[in-house]
Scaffold this motif. Structure first.
Motif, PDB file in Angstrom:
ATOM      1  N   ARG A 107      -9.357 -46.057 -44.461  1.00 37.91           N
ATOM      2  CA  ARG A 107     -10.817 -45.919 -44.571  1.00 37.91           C
ATOM      3  C   ARG A 107     -11.355 -45.081 -43.413  1.00 37.91           C
ATOM      4  O   ARG A 107     -11.029 -45.360 -42.263  1.00 37.91           O
ATOM      5  N   LYS A 127      -3.799 -59.786 -52.780  1.00 36.07           N
ATOM      6  CA  LYS A 127      -4.027 -58.845 -53.887  1.00 36.07           C
ATOM      7  C   LYS A 127      -2.703 -58.218 -54.333  1.00 36.07           C
ATOM      8  O   LYS A 127      -2.377 -58.192 -55.509  1.00 36.07           O
ATOM      9  N   LYS A 139      -3.486 -52.035 -43.890  1.00 34.01           N
ATOM     10  CA  LYS A 139      -4.732 -51.285 -44.059  1.00 34.01           C
ATOM     11  C   LYS A 139      -4.915 -50.457 -42.806  1.00 34.01           C
ATOM     12  O   LYS A 139      -4.433 -50.833 -41.732  1.00 34.01           O
ATOM     13  N   LYS A 147     -19.262 -37.747 -43.145  1.00 35.19           N
ATOM     14  CA  LYS A 147     -20.529 -37.149 -43.629  1.00 35.19           C
ATOM     15  C   LYS A 147     -20.968 -36.005 -42.716  1.00 35.19           C
ATOM     16  O   LYS A 147     -20.996 -36.143 -41.503  1.00 35.19           O
ATOM     17  N   ARG A 219      -4.549 -42.678 -61.310  1.00 39.18           N
ATOM     18  CA  ARG A 219      -4.767 -43.418 -60.052  1.00 39.18           C
ATOM     19  C   ARG A 219      -6.250 -43.433 -59.669  1.00 39.18           C
ATOM     20  O   ARG A 219      -6.788 -44.452 -59.270  1.00 39.18           O
ATOM     21  N   GLY A 253     -19.184 -44.004 -55.616  1.00 43.69           N
ATOM     22  CA  GLY A 253     -17.942 -43.398 -55.151  1.00 43.69           C
ATOM     23  C   GLY A 253     -16.843 -43.579 -56.176  1.00 43.69           C
ATOM     24  O   GLY A 253     -17.109 -43.738 -57.379  1.00 43.69           O
ATOM     25  N   ASN A 254     -15.621 -43.616 -55.702  1.00 42.78           N
ATOM     26  CA  ASN A 254     -14.467 -43.664 -56.596  1.00 42.78           C
ATOM     27  C   ASN A 254     -14.469 -44.895 -57.500  1.00 42.78           C
ATOM     28  O   ASN A 254     -14.361 -44.780 -58.720  1.00 42.78           O
ATOM     29  N   VAL A 255     -14.601 -46.071 -56.903  1.00 42.36           N
ATOM     30  CA  VAL A 255     -14.508 -47.295 -57.711  1.00 42.36           C
ATOM     31  C   VAL A 255     -15.687 -47.380 -58.680  1.00 42.36           C
ATOM     32  O   VAL A 255     -15.521 -47.643 -59.876  1.00 42.36           O
ATOM     33  N   ASP A 275     -26.117 -45.150 -53.546  1.00 42.50           N
ATOM     34  CA  ASP A 275     -25.265 -44.776 -52.408  1.00 42.50           C
ATOM     35  C   ASP A 275     -25.895 -45.445 -51.192  1.00 42.50           C
ATOM     36  O   ASP A 275     -26.822 -46.267 -51.356  1.00 42.50           O
ATOM     37  N   GLY A 277     -27.936 -44.505 -49.187  1.00 39.78           N
ATOM     38  CA  GLY A 277     -29.353 -44.159 -48.983  1.00 39.78           C
ATOM     39  C   GLY A 277     -30.298 -44.928 -49.885  1.00 39.78           C
ATOM     40  O   GLY A 277     -31.443 -45.203 -49.513  1.00 39.78           O
ATOM     41  N   LYS A 295     -21.660 -36.208 -57.158  1.00 39.05           N
ATOM     42  CA  LYS A 295     -20.880 -36.887 -56.133  1.00 39.05           C
ATOM     43  C   LYS A 295     -19.492 -36.305 -55.930  1.00 39.05           C
ATOM     44  O   LYS A 295     -19.030 -36.176 -54.810  1.00 39.05           O
ATOM     45  N   ALA A 333     -19.427 -51.040 -53.809  1.00 38.42           N
ATOM     46  CA  ALA A 333     -19.672 -50.157 -52.661  1.00 38.42           C
ATOM     47  C   ALA A 333     -18.927 -50.617 -51.409  1.00 38.42           C
ATOM     48  O   ALA A 333     -18.008 -49.945 -50.941  1.00 38.42           O
ATOM     49  N   THR A 334     -19.311 -51.802 -50.886  1.00 40.95           N
ATOM     50  CA  THR A 334     -18.743 -52.173 -49.583  1.00 40.95           C
ATOM     51  C   THR A 334     -18.821 -53.689 -49.360  1.00 40.95           C
ATOM     52  O   THR A 334     -19.311 -54.409 -50.234  1.00 40.95           O
ATOM     53  N   GLY A 357     -15.773 -55.170 -57.544  1.00 43.77           N
ATOM     54  CA  GLY A 357     -14.968 -53.944 -57.492  1.00 43.77           C
ATOM     55  C   GLY A 357     -14.658 -53.579 -56.055  1.00 43.77           C
ATOM     56  O   GLY A 357     -13.571 -53.100 -55.736  1.00 43.77           O
ATOM     57  N   ASN A 359     -14.224 -54.585 -51.861  1.00 41.40           N
ATOM     58  CA  ASN A 359     -13.574 -55.687 -51.161  1.00 41.40           C
ATOM     59  C   ASN A 359     -14.621 -56.561 -50.486  1.00 41.40           C
ATOM     60  O   ASN A 359     -15.428 -56.066 -49.704  1.00 41.40           O
TER      61      ASN A 359
END
Ligand code: NDP
Length: 459
Positions: A107, A127, A139, A147, A219, A253-255, A275, A277, A295, A333-334, A357, A359
């Motif tokens: 990350r 997991k 990890k 950014k 993937r 994002g991706n997920v 996002d 913002g 995106k 997101a997060t 989705g 973590n």
């Protein structure tokens, strides 16, 4: 002694053990709030396991499983386009290798610190075990903020990061992948640098590579699709489905992108995404092609969606996305995006199911509120395991030097998610909490690792 007393005695011993080890973990990691949050959630689920399996207490499984095998922290120095030198901090937490090489994403985000790395690596243990594949848990990442950085700055930073990380990873040792701020571009630079340093071509050292350059088809979609497959299993079991439901997804994002795509394919109307913002609300349903272009291709902010879709609204507070009425919520997101207030709001607006989705997107209090209110709840460890499952498939394809079709990967992913759902459901029933997939996921993942840790001896 009667059986009942015996059981009560075992239960008391299990409670004392869990309490004692949690106090130890707190004492040893006093300032690591995310790591302590993740351990507390697991510990709460495992009491009935220790009551039934005193051999895990004798083998000190909880003491060992909460201490990473190794933590690597390193300096990442790099030069920006103007020649100014910057220093970031890099991490790799190699938490547990009982089931296979350490495996987990990288990350890049300014919030990255020791606690966040450890919580993510710790969650990864359970997991990865749930996927049934031969992968341990790790990890990594950096407090680098991608950014506003140029392409060349990203490349220089990533190469510097890998120069140190390369000493600690390898296809049979530790196989990183992407996570927040790390996609196929960053993986490509890391892969190039690793092979340059090693003087060869080790296809299996990283996953999440571009399918044109050694990665697996499917993937990029795997975590989002997998989350929706898992939630669909849970819904079907309860006579519900994505069809004609209203869905809110956080992030873009991706997920998030591929969770939206699969939910739409299954007939849902996704009305909002976000996002950091703010969030957009489109009562007509989100036009995913616009989100993908903004995106994935143009690297723009989500508010720009409203320029092309005048019916849509943009709101600056991204956490207020949970005030939108929906049947199904997919936080992608997060960590800690849903607290008690958001949980109550979602329930008051008719929420039926939630799939994590991201973590740890819900805090412990929010999870308790969802469970008390009979909201169907798919926990992250199980629901978002599709990404790492397909990463393990990428490792297999790299070893065999062949590539599966997108359909084949997707079919395998769906089977993995169905199996994970079945094992979580089964574990919850066996340990006296039918329907509680939080407990089911923690227990099913734990049992697989704990048995292997016993078999491998005290180490
Ligand atoms: P990305 O970097 O692709 O996307 C993250 C998204 O979340 C971006 O839209 C970002 O917005 C947004 N975001 C970040 N912080 C916030 C916030 N505080 N509020 C609202 N939105 C925010 O990451 P991924 O999609 O890869 O990862 C998302 C989550 O899924 C993470 O928790 C990750 O650990 C987890 N995960 C990812 C896997 C994968 O395969 N990628 C596998 C399993 C779990 P912005 O662009 O403004 O920063």
């Amino acid at each position: 002694m009667t059986n009942m007393e015996n059981t009560r005695e075992n239960r008391n011993r299990a409670n004392d053990y869990v309490h004692e080890v949690y106090e130890l973990v707190k004492k040893r990691n006093p300032d690591e709030k995310e790591f302590l949050q993740a351990t507390r959630e697991i510990f709460d689920s495992l009491r009935p396991v220790f009551a039934k399996h005193p051999e895990y207490i004798r083998n000190g499984i909880l003491e060992r499983i909460t201490e990473p095998e190794r933590i690597i922290s390193f300096r990442v120095a790099w030069e920006d386009d103007k020649g100014k030198v910057h220093v970031n901090r890099g991490f790799r937490v190699q938490f547990n290798s009982d089931l296979g090489p350490y495996k987990g994403g990288i990350r890049f985000h300014p919030s990255v610190n020791n606690s966040i790395m450890k919580f993510l690596a710790f969650e990864q243990i359970f997991k990865n075990a749930l996927t049934g594949q031969p992968i341990g848990a790790g990890k990594g990442g950096s407090d680098f903020d991608p950014k506003g950085k140029s392409e060349r700055e990203i490349m220089r930073f990533t190469q510097s990061f890998m120069t140190e990380l390369s000493k600690h990873i390898g296809p049979d040792i530790d196989v990183p992948a992407g996570d927040i701020g790390v996609g196929k571009r960053e993986i490509g630079y890391m892969f190039g640098q690793y092979n340059r340093l090693k003087g060869g071509y080790e296809a299996g050292v990283l996953t999440g590579k571009d399918p044109k350059h050694g990665g697996s088809l499917g993937r990029k979609e795997a975590t989002g699709y997998g989350t929706v497959y898992f939630v669909e299993e849970m819904l079907n079991e309860n006579g519900l489905s994505f069809k004609d439901s209203t869905v809110v997804v956080s992030g873009s994002g991706n997920v998030s992108t591929y969770a939206i795509e699969k939910a739409q394919q299954l007939g849902a109307k996704v009305v909002a995404c976000s996002d950091s913002g703010g969030y957009i609300y489109d009562k007509n349903g989100i036009d995913l092609e616009t989100v993908k272009r903004l995106k994935e291709v143009e690297n723009k902010r989500i508010w720009e969606y409203t320029k092309e879709h005048p019916d849509a609204e943009y709101h600056e507070d991204c956490s207020a996305i949970w005030s939108i009425p929906c049947d199904i919520a997919l936080p992608c997101a997060t960590q800690n995006e849903i607290d008690e207030i958001a949980a109550h709001m979602l329930i008051a607006n008719g929420l039926q199911a939630l799939g994590e989705g991201a973590n740890m997107p819900c805090n412990i209090e929010a999870i308790e509120i969802f469970l008390e209110n009979k909201v169907l709840f798919a926990p992250a460890k199980a629901a978002n395991a599709g990404g790492v499952a397909v990463s393990a498939m990428e490792m297999s394809q790299n070893s065999m030097r062949l590539g599966w079709t997108e359909e084949e990967v997707d079919m395998r992913l769906k089977t993995v998610m169905e199996n994970i759902y079945a094992s979580c459901k089964d574990a919850a029933e066996r340990f006296g909490k039918p329907g509680n997939l939080v407990m089911g996921a923690n227990i099913a993942g734990f049992l697989r690792v704990a048995d292997t840790m016993v078999a491998h001896g005290i180490r």
